[in-house]
Design a protein around this motif. Structure first.
Motif, PDB file in Angstrom:
ATOM      1  N   SER A  98      -5.618   5.151  -7.077  1.00  0.00           N
ATOM      2  CA  SER A  98      -4.254   4.866  -7.432  1.00  0.00           C
ATOM      3  C   SER A  98      -4.135   5.266  -8.911  1.00  0.00           C
ATOM      4  O   SER A  98      -2.837   5.338  -9.437  1.00  0.00           O
ATOM      5  CB  SER A  98      -4.065   3.387  -7.426  1.00  0.00           C
ATOM      6  N   LYS A 119     -15.825  -0.351  -1.445  1.00  0.00           N
ATOM      7  CA  LYS A 119     -16.019   0.051  -2.649  1.00  0.00           C
ATOM      8  C   LYS A 119     -17.055   1.219  -2.713  1.00  0.00           C
ATOM      9  O   LYS A 119     -17.488   1.147  -3.979  1.00  0.00           O
ATOM     10  CB  LYS A 119     -16.058  -1.139  -3.617  1.00  0.00           C
ATOM     11  N   TYR A 176       0.457  -0.917  -5.248  1.00  0.00           N
ATOM     12  CA  TYR A 176      -0.951  -0.561  -4.827  1.00  0.00           C
ATOM     13  C   TYR A 176      -1.847  -0.524  -6.039  1.00  0.00           C
ATOM     14  O   TYR A 176      -3.012  -1.068  -5.748  1.00  0.00           O
ATOM     15  CB  TYR A 176      -1.092   0.697  -4.118  1.00  0.00           C
ATOM     16  N   ARG A 177      -1.370  -0.287  -7.188  1.00  0.00           N
ATOM     17  CA  ARG A 177      -2.025  -0.333  -8.422  1.00  0.00           C
ATOM     18  C   ARG A 177      -2.465  -1.617  -8.955  1.00  0.00           C
ATOM     19  O   ARG A 177      -3.645  -1.744  -9.439  1.00  0.00           O
ATOM     20  CB  ARG A 177      -1.422   0.384  -9.382  1.00  0.00           C
ATOM     21  N   THR A 221     -11.370  -0.498   2.442  1.00  0.00           N
ATOM     22  CA  THR A 221     -11.047  -0.675   0.996  1.00  0.00           C
ATOM     23  C   THR A 221     -12.238  -1.502   0.303  1.00  0.00           C
ATOM     24  O   THR A 221     -12.847  -1.406  -0.982  1.00  0.00           O
ATOM     25  CB  THR A 221      -9.953  -1.187   0.792  1.00  0.00           C
ATOM     26  N   THR A 276     -12.420   4.394  -4.833  1.00  0.00           N
ATOM     27  CA  THR A 276     -12.146   3.028  -4.973  1.00  0.00           C
ATOM     28  C   THR A 276     -10.528   3.048  -4.990  1.00  0.00           C
ATOM     29  O   THR A 276      -9.909   4.071  -5.622  1.00  0.00           O
ATOM     30  CB  THR A 276     -12.613   2.378  -6.167  1.00  0.00           C
ATOM     31  N   VAL A 277      -9.792   1.895  -4.911  1.00  0.00           N
ATOM     32  CA  VAL A 277      -8.450   1.656  -5.221  1.00  0.00           C
ATOM     33  C   VAL A 277      -8.265   2.039  -6.679  1.00  0.00           C
ATOM     34  O   VAL A 277      -7.093   2.835  -6.924  1.00  0.00           O
ATOM     35  CB  VAL A 277      -7.959   0.336  -5.071  1.00  0.00           C
ATOM     36  N   SER A 307     -10.664   6.683   1.673  1.00  0.00           N
ATOM     37  CA  SER A 307     -10.070   5.686   1.063  1.00  0.00           C
ATOM     38  C   SER A 307      -8.601   5.811   1.320  1.00  0.00           C
ATOM     39  O   SER A 307      -8.081   6.487   1.235  1.00  0.00           O
ATOM     40  CB  SER A 307     -10.145   5.979  -0.477  1.00  0.00           C
ATOM     41  N   THR A 308      -8.257   4.510   1.525  1.00  0.00           N
ATOM     42  CA  THR A 308      -6.940   4.110   1.880  1.00  0.00           C
ATOM     43  C   THR A 308      -6.382   4.791   3.333  1.00  0.00           C
ATOM     44  O   THR A 308      -5.141   4.978   3.733  1.00  0.00           O
ATOM     45  CB  THR A 308      -5.831   4.331   0.731  1.00  0.00           C
ATOM     46  N   ALA A 357      -6.289  -2.342  -8.085  1.00  0.00           N
ATOM     47  CA  ALA A 357      -7.408  -1.688  -8.701  1.00  0.00           C
ATOM     48  C   ALA A 357      -8.371  -2.774  -9.224  1.00  0.00           C
ATOM     49  O   ALA A 357      -7.883  -3.462  -9.945  1.00  0.00           O
ATOM     50  CB  ALA A 357      -6.793  -0.935  -9.942  1.00  0.00           C
ATOM     51  N   VAL A 407       0.645  -1.192  -0.029  1.00  0.00           N
ATOM     52  CA  VAL A 407       0.013   0.025   0.032  1.00  0.00           C
ATOM     53  C   VAL A 407       0.893   1.220  -0.057  1.00  0.00           C
ATOM     54  O   VAL A 407       1.128   2.215  -1.006  1.00  0.00           O
ATOM     55  CB  VAL A 407      -1.071  -0.156   1.322  1.00  0.00           C
ATOM     56  N   GLU A 462      -9.574  -5.540  -5.294  1.00  0.00           N
ATOM     57  CA  GLU A 462      -9.641  -5.161  -3.739  1.00  0.00           C
ATOM     58  C   GLU A 462      -9.423  -6.382  -3.009  1.00  0.00           C
ATOM     59  O   GLU A 462      -8.778  -6.404  -2.083  1.00  0.00           O
ATOM     60  CB  GLU A 462     -10.753  -4.383  -3.267  1.00  0.00           C
TER      61      GLU A 462
END
Ligand code: GTR
Length: 391
Positions: free
Chosen positions: A272, A263, A283-284, A260, A267-268, A254-255, A287, A64, A290
């Protein structure tokens, strides 16, 4: 075994705090913070501290926020550049430059500290400022609710602030060319190298290094506080640095404090993509995946245990998903219980402006939009009064 399957083996379907909010059960399959990597259940505070805490910190670093190349650097210098009476004699204000050095040169963090004069401070509130630097520079001439120095001092607390850009510039286009990155590397960057959130958290820890040298505040408990992206950094700082006595995340979303896997809101995938410089490149990979993340954000809150933590939400701040910010507090509870401490208490979502402050995890939902306001500060100061008063 696939990574997804391995991750699922580490999870339990937690229906317990799934019932957050009367109308919206979360029913999320969350990783269980008490399940050790070998499958056994952590049942003592000792095992948590020795085994599980380092394990989870490592997962957050690798996946992360990234890995710092340095903690407290050997080259660290504190210089008080100005010290004066302020706030009509109610405080002493110091301007302090913290210079950090390493293989790639030097950088500095400028901190402004207010210490009440009426009596010894009850503690220090350390604010990571992620908006205008003028909130610091004009704290007396053009006061803002974001850093209400006069009110904090009137409540008997010292307070110090720094601007986050002193450790990492908040721009994708900066390409890690300023702040701590050229000083400490790594070069080339790795998929798990630290991102801006880690650099901001690192900056807060360097301020604590300074506070420890200032006799006016050296032995006082420190609260680290941040708003939104600053709140994400405050949580990451409090999770890692055990000198932080109270970690405050104001609408970190978020984060930050929000789960997480729910959603809802940011969101991731979104965070990201829009803010890739905040995180480890790794972390990407999560995406739209999760469920593959080996951690979720209730475990970040749990990493603060047994120290105090407080999550503030705002009713209209749906982008930060207040429901899951509160749910994360509930889900961190079992770790606090290992230490014989109550977490946030009742797992039903509190009403607006009805803060929960009795346990070691504080929470409030205030009316209104995404912001750090005096009403939030007053709740945090109340929480500190209540818990530090008992010290
Ligand atoms: C938003 C971002 C959030 C939050 C916020 C802020 O643009 O999507 O994650 O950090 O900025 O810092 O105010």
């Amino acid at each position: 075994m696939s990574r997804l399957l391995a991750t699922l083996c580490l999870m339990t379907l937690t229906a317990s705090a799934a019932e957050v909010g009367a109308t919206k059960p979360l029913n999320l399959p969350l990783p269980d913070p008490l399940l050790a990597p070998d499958g056994h259940r952590i049942t003592t505070a000792g095992e948590w501290t020795k085994l599980q805490r380092p394990h989870l910190l490592e997962l957050f670093r690798a996946n992360v926020y990234g890995r710092n190349t340095v903690e407290r650097p050997a080259q660290l210098k504190f210089e008080t550049r100005d010290e004066q009476t302020a706030l009509s004699g109610k405080a002493r204000r110091s301007q302090v430059r913290i210079t950090y050095g390493g293989p790639g040169g030097e950088g500095h963090i400028d901190a402004t500290l207010y210490v009440p004069t009426a009596s010894a401070p009850r503690g220090v509130f350390l604010l990571i400022v992620n908006r205008f630097r003028s909130f610091i520079d004009e704290a007396e001439t053009k006061p803002s609710e974001y850093w209400p120095v006069e009110q904090i001092v009137a409540r008997g607390y010292a307070t110090v602030a720094f601007h986050y850009s002193d450790t990492a510039v908040d721009k994708v286009a900066d390409h890690f060319e300023h702040g701590v990155f050229p000083v400490y590397g790594p070069t080339p960057r790795q998929p798990d190298s630290w991102g801006a959130l880690s650099a901001w958290a690192w900056g807060a820890s360097r301020i604590i290094d300074y506070l420890e040298t200032n006799p006016a505040v050296a032995d006082k408990p420190v609260a680290v506080i941040g708003q939104s992206r600053g709140g994400k950094a405050a949580l990451w700082c409090g999770a890692q640095d055990t000198r932080v006595a109270l970690t405050i995340s104001n609408e970190s979303g978020s984060t930050g404090a929000a789960l997480t896997r729910r959603k809802v809101g940011e969101t991731v995938e979104i965070i990201s993509r829009v803010f890739p410089h905040w995180f480890a490149e790794n972390y990407r990979r999560f995406a739209n995946h999760e469920a593959d993340l080996p951690v979720d954000q209730h475990e970040l809150i749990a990493l603060v245990a047994p120290r105090l933590v407080y999550v503030g939400s705002a009713e209209e701040d749906t982008w930060s998903d207040p429901t899951s910010e509160f749910a994360a507090c509930v889900e961190a509870g079992p770790v606090y219980q290992l230490f014989g401490l109550d977490g946030v208490g009742d797992p039903t979502m509190p009403k607006v402006d009805a803060p929960r402050q009795a346990g070691a995890i504080g929470y409030h939902m205030r009316a209104g939009k995404h912001n750090l306001l005096l009403v939030d500060w007053n709740h945090y100061l109340d929480f500190a009064d209540r818990h530090w008063g008992k010290r």
